[in-house]
Structures are given as C-alpha cells and as structure tokens.
Design a protein around this motif. Structure first.
Motif, PDB file in Angstrom:
ATOM      1  N   LEU A  43       0.557  38.571  76.510  1.00  0.00           N
ATOM      2  CA  LEU A  43       1.532  37.542  76.149  1.00  0.00           C
ATOM      3  C   LEU A  43       1.303  37.034  74.727  1.00  0.00           C
ATOM      4  N   GLU A  44       0.311  37.603  74.053  1.00  0.00           N
ATOM      5  CA  GLU A  44       0.012  37.193  72.678  1.00  0.00           C
ATOM      6  C   GLU A  44       0.818  38.041  71.692  1.00  0.00           C
ATOM      7  N   PRO A  45       1.560  37.411  70.791  1.00  0.00           N
ATOM      8  CA  PRO A  45       2.402  38.161  69.848  1.00  0.00           C
ATOM      9  C   PRO A  45       1.631  38.746  68.674  1.00  0.00           C
ATOM     10  N   ASN A  46       2.113  39.864  68.183  1.00  0.00           N
ATOM     11  CA  ASN A  46       1.609  40.464  66.953  1.00  0.00           C
ATOM     12  C   ASN A  46       2.538  40.013  65.828  1.00  0.00           C
ATOM     13  N   LYS A  47       2.108  39.050  65.041  1.00  0.00           N
ATOM     14  CA  LYS A  47       2.978  38.454  64.031  1.00  0.00           C
ATOM     15  C   LYS A  47       3.390  39.458  62.952  1.00  0.00           C
ATOM     16  N   LEU A  48       2.533  40.441  62.669  1.00  0.00           N
ATOM     17  CA  LEU A  48       2.878  41.456  61.677  1.00  0.00           C
ATOM     18  C   LEU A  48       4.088  42.273  62.142  1.00  0.00           C
ATOM     19  N   PHE A  49       4.140  42.578  63.417  1.00  0.00           N
ATOM     20  CA  PHE A  49       5.276  43.324  63.974  1.00  0.00           C
ATOM     21  C   PHE A  49       6.585  42.583  63.700  1.00  0.00           C
ATOM     22  N   PHE A  50       6.603  41.299  64.000  1.00  0.00           N
ATOM     23  CA  PHE A  50       7.834  40.521  63.839  1.00  0.00           C
ATOM     24  C   PHE A  50       8.139  40.241  62.369  1.00  0.00           C
ATOM     25  N   PHE A  51       7.084  40.101  61.546  1.00  0.00           N
ATOM     26  CA  PHE A  51       7.312  39.918  60.113  1.00  0.00           C
ATOM     27  C   PHE A  51       7.984  41.146  59.510  1.00  0.00           C
ATOM     28  N   LEU A  52       7.500  42.326  59.856  1.00  0.00           N
ATOM     29  CA  LEU A  52       8.098  43.561  59.348  1.00  0.00           C
ATOM     30  C   LEU A  52       9.518  43.733  59.865  1.00  0.00           C
ATOM     31  N   HIS A  53       9.745  43.308  61.093  1.00  0.00           N
ATOM     32  CA  HIS A  53      11.100  43.404  61.656  1.00  0.00           C
ATOM     33  C   HIS A  53      12.063  42.500  60.885  1.00  0.00           C
ATOM     34  N   LEU A  54      11.629  41.269  60.611  1.00  0.00           N
ATOM     35  CA  LEU A  54      12.460  40.350  59.835  1.00  0.00           C
ATOM     36  C   LEU A  54      12.672  40.873  58.422  1.00  0.00           C
ATOM     37  N   ALA A  55      11.633  41.459  57.838  1.00  0.00           N
ATOM     38  CA  ALA A  55      11.743  41.986  56.474  1.00  0.00           C
ATOM     39  C   ALA A  55      12.781  43.093  56.398  1.00  0.00           C
ATOM     40  N   HIS A  56      12.817  43.977  57.372  1.00  0.00           N
ATOM     41  CA  HIS A  56      13.786  45.074  57.317  1.00  0.00           C
ATOM     42  C   HIS A  56      15.206  44.572  57.552  1.00  0.00           C
ATOM     43  N   ILE A  57      15.336  43.465  58.293  1.00  0.00           N
ATOM     44  CA  ILE A  57      16.655  42.842  58.469  1.00  0.00           C
ATOM     45  C   ILE A  57      17.152  42.267  57.144  1.00  0.00           C
ATOM     46  N   LEU A  58      16.294  41.546  56.446  1.00  0.00           N
ATOM     47  CA  LEU A  58      16.674  40.919  55.176  1.00  0.00           C
ATOM     48  C   LEU A  58      16.958  41.972  54.101  1.00  0.00           C
ATOM     49  N   LEU A  59      16.191  43.057  54.108  1.00  0.00           N
ATOM     50  CA  LEU A  59      16.426  44.139  53.143  1.00  0.00           C
ATOM     51  C   LEU A  59      17.784  44.796  53.379  1.00  0.00           C
ATOM     52  N   LEU A  60      18.094  45.051  54.629  1.00  0.00           N
ATOM     53  CA  LEU A  60      19.385  45.656  54.956  1.00  0.00           C
ATOM     54  C   LEU A  60      20.541  44.703  54.628  1.00  0.00           C
ATOM     55  N   ASP A  61      20.340  43.423  54.905  1.00  0.00           N
ATOM     56  CA  ASP A  61      21.370  42.427  54.609  1.00  0.00           C
ATOM     57  C   ASP A  61      21.659  42.388  53.110  1.00  0.00           C
ATOM     58  N   THR A  62      20.612  42.430  52.314  1.00  0.00           N
ATOM     59  CA  THR A  62      20.770  42.432  50.854  1.00  0.00           C
ATOM     60  C   THR A  62      21.381  43.740  50.369  1.00  0.00           C
ATOM     61  N   ALA A  63      20.943  44.847  50.961  1.00  0.00           N
ATOM     62  CA  ALA A  63      21.441  46.162  50.554  1.00  0.00           C
ATOM     63  C   ALA A  63      22.936  46.304  50.790  1.00  0.00           C
TER      64      ALA A  63
END
Length: 377
Positions: free
Chosen positions: A58-78
């Motif tokens: 039940l413990e989250p991997n914050k790096l996983f979600f950070f990378l997921h958010l980063a790819h969303i923002l990159l695509l949004d900008t692209a």
C-alpha cells in the motif's frame, strides 16, 4: 467493516468524525456478519489484507507517479508546440489532436490514482494534486468525480446505487435479469435489440463532450464546489488563450470537440470492459469480496495494456484494494487469484481485444433477451 478499511488511508482521523454517529455496540451474543455474507471468505480476505499491508504493497512509489505526471505535461506541451512550429494545416492538426488526447487520457488515469488517495500517504497532498490534475489539466471537478466514483466502488453494478450504470434503462438495457424484466413489463425506451449497434455512436464518443461536460459543472455549482470551479476555469482560460492564438474560432471549437470525443471513446471502452459484461442487478447485500468480484474482471498484463488502461486491466485488485498504488497490482494479483481458487470463485482475465468485444456481445445478448421477453405473449 471491509468497505471502511478499503476506502480510508487515515483511519484514526476518519474515526474521530464517525465517533459522534456511534449509537452503541453489538451485544456479545449477536453475530457480527449478516447471513447473506460469506463468513469464511471475509475472514480469509481480512488475513490477506493484513498480509498486503505487512508486505508494504500500500506504499506508493513517488518516482513512478512523478514520471507519469512528467510525461503528461510533456505531451500537453507538445500538442501546442506542434501547431506552433508546423502550422495549422491538416496533418499537424491531426497529430496535435492525437498527442493532446493521449495526454488527457493519461491525466485521467493519474487523477483516478489521486482520487483514490494512492499517490501520497498524506491525504491533503492527494487532494491538492487531484485538483491540479482533474480541474486544471482536464477541466472537470475533482469533488464531482469523487462523489460519483466512491458510490461506484461501494456497490459496483448494483442498480440505483452505482451511478456508472444509470444508463439503464433509458439508453441501454443492462444485465440478463434486468433485460428479461423490462421485456416482460413491455417497457421500451430505446430499440434495445439494436443497442450493440448504436453503442458505437452514442456512449463512447459522446459521454465526455455532452453529459459529463454539463454534469460536472452542474454538480460543482449546485453543491457549491467553488474551489473546483475556480480551478476548472483556469483550464478553459489556458486552453482557449493558447490554442486561440493559433486557430480560428471554428477550427478551435472543432479541435476542442474532436479531442473530447477521442478522449471519451478511449475512456469508455477501457472503463466499461471490466463491468458491463459482468453481473448487473439489485444490491444483494453480499460481503465486500463477493460484491467486487461478481462485478469486475481483469485484462491480461503487458507494458502496453498497463499504460493504455492506466492499470485498470487489474480491475479486480483495484476494487478489492482501491487505495493501493497501481504499480503494485501485479504483485497482489497471485494472492487474490489463490483466494478465489480456494473459495471456488471465478477470477476472470482476458485479452484486451476480447474484453472490448465482450462489451458489444453483452449488449447484444441483453438486447436479444429483452426482445424475446417483449414479444412473448
């Protein structure tokens, strides 16, 4: 109860609010589990839940979600940069639409994680980032989503309790029993025997740009979710300012409507593949595990399926452990499968395309059952 444990991360804090509602305790000689619930299954699931917590799943991997958010923002900008650098002719227009659609759908999977409090262990950070992703990046109300989706998880596929099946009976007839009942009562709101055909041109492309678009604003306004409304306005200001500087008004409106249709189609096929083909009926007051398993099924794991569905291919595990970070579903899946095997419960898992086809097949079968009952004298 299992539902309380499943939904809440900070149980001590929630218990403080619930304490004022306590009216007493069961007498020692009173059963703690109702006759409709499987006592042995409940016991085994609670042991599984304790093991899952001990394993740290039940413990989250914050790096996983950070990378997921980063790819969303990159695509949004692209998506915007494609129009800015390559112009607004047909090909850049289409490519930009596809890129923005991917960004929006992936953002919807991330807001789903945040809404379930599975990204941070601190509830306040989940709520804050949920507003940023759902309201600012997508343009919908975070509280509106939580209101509807929590009810769906509490009683999936239970008529009049799960808002996700409110389309029955006015647009579709769902489930074998309901379809027969509608036919016997001679009720016909739509030509249900053709619902597997008109499904393609109604729910997938139009759910977001029509119903959800209006409903999220309606609920946010009537329930006075002022913070959500303010965040939502930032999406529309940003979108129409940035894209309005590149596109004429007709092209801009077309761009907006088309990407909403594409986003809606992607979302509906993925979200319904796990539920519509399953049992749909009234609430029978079953135990938590039985309630979730009779309404959900899985789709096979692969890197593409995990990304494409936002890990909703592990729908069974998600419904049993809604606050579990999605990157851990594959770890708990064998344990859930063993629990199902022990109690003789079917654990359905199918290929992605089969899951999509099953939506259509189930609608066709329901329509045929309705027609047979409707014509029976």
């Amino acid at each position: 109860q299992d539902a309380f444990v499943a939904f809440h991360v900070d149980k001590v804090l929630v218990s403080k609010y619930l304490k004022s509602l306590q009216i007493g305790e069961l007498a020692p000689d009173q059963p703690s589990i109702e006759p409709t619930k499987n006592k042995i299954l409940v016991k085994d699931f609670r042991e599984l839940r304790a093991a899952v917590e001990k394993m740290g799943l039940l413990e989250p991997n914050k790096l996983f979600f950070f990378l997921h958010l980063a790819h969303i923002l990159l695509l949004d900008t692209a998506a915007w940069l494609i129009l800015f650098y390559f112009g607004t002719s047909l090909m850049p227009f289409i490519v930009s639409l596809v890129v923005l659609t991917i960004s929006q759908v992936q953002a919807s999977w991330l807001q789903h994680d945040l809404g379930h409090l599975s990204v941070f262990r601190e509830t306040k950070w989940n709520h804050l980032l949920h507003k940023f992703v759902m309201c600012h990046l997508i343009g919908a109300s975070a509280k509106w989503w939580t209101l509807l989706h929590s009810r769906h998880h509490a009683k999936p596929n239970c008529f009049q309790k799960d808002p996700d099946i409110d389309m029955h009976p006015f647009l579709f007839t769902l489930g074998k029993k309901f379809s027969v009942e509608l036919g016997i009562k001679k009720k016909k709101y739509m030509p249900y025997n053709h619902q597997h055909k008109y499904f393609f041109i109604t729910l997938p492309p139009l759910l977001f740009p029509t119903y959800f678009h209006c409903h999220t604003f309606y609920i946010a306004y009537t329930k006075r979710y002022w913070a959500d409304l303010a965040w939502m306005l930032t999406f529309y200001i940003r979108f129409f300012y940035t894209y309005g500087s590149l596109l004429e008004i007709k092209s801009l409106l077309a761009y907006y409507f088309i990407f909403r249709m594409l986003e809606s189609s992607w979302f509906v096929w993925v979200s319904q593949m796990n539920h519509i083909p399953m049992d749909i009926y009234y609430d029978n007051n079953l135990d938590w595990v039985s309630t979730q398993l009779q309404a959900t099924c899985n789709v096979e794991q692969s890197l593409f399926n995990d990304w494409f569905t936002g890990h909703l291919n592990f729908q069974i595990e998600h419904h049993l452990f809604p606050t579990m970070p999605r990157h851990n579903y594959w770890k708990v899946a064998p344990l859930v499968k063993s629990l199902c095997a022990k109690h003789g419960i079917e654990y359905q898992c199918k290929p992605l395309l089969t899951a999509f086809a099953d939506i259509v097949h189930s609608l066709k079968n329901s329509g045929e059952l309705w027609l047979d009952a409707y014509l029976h004298k």
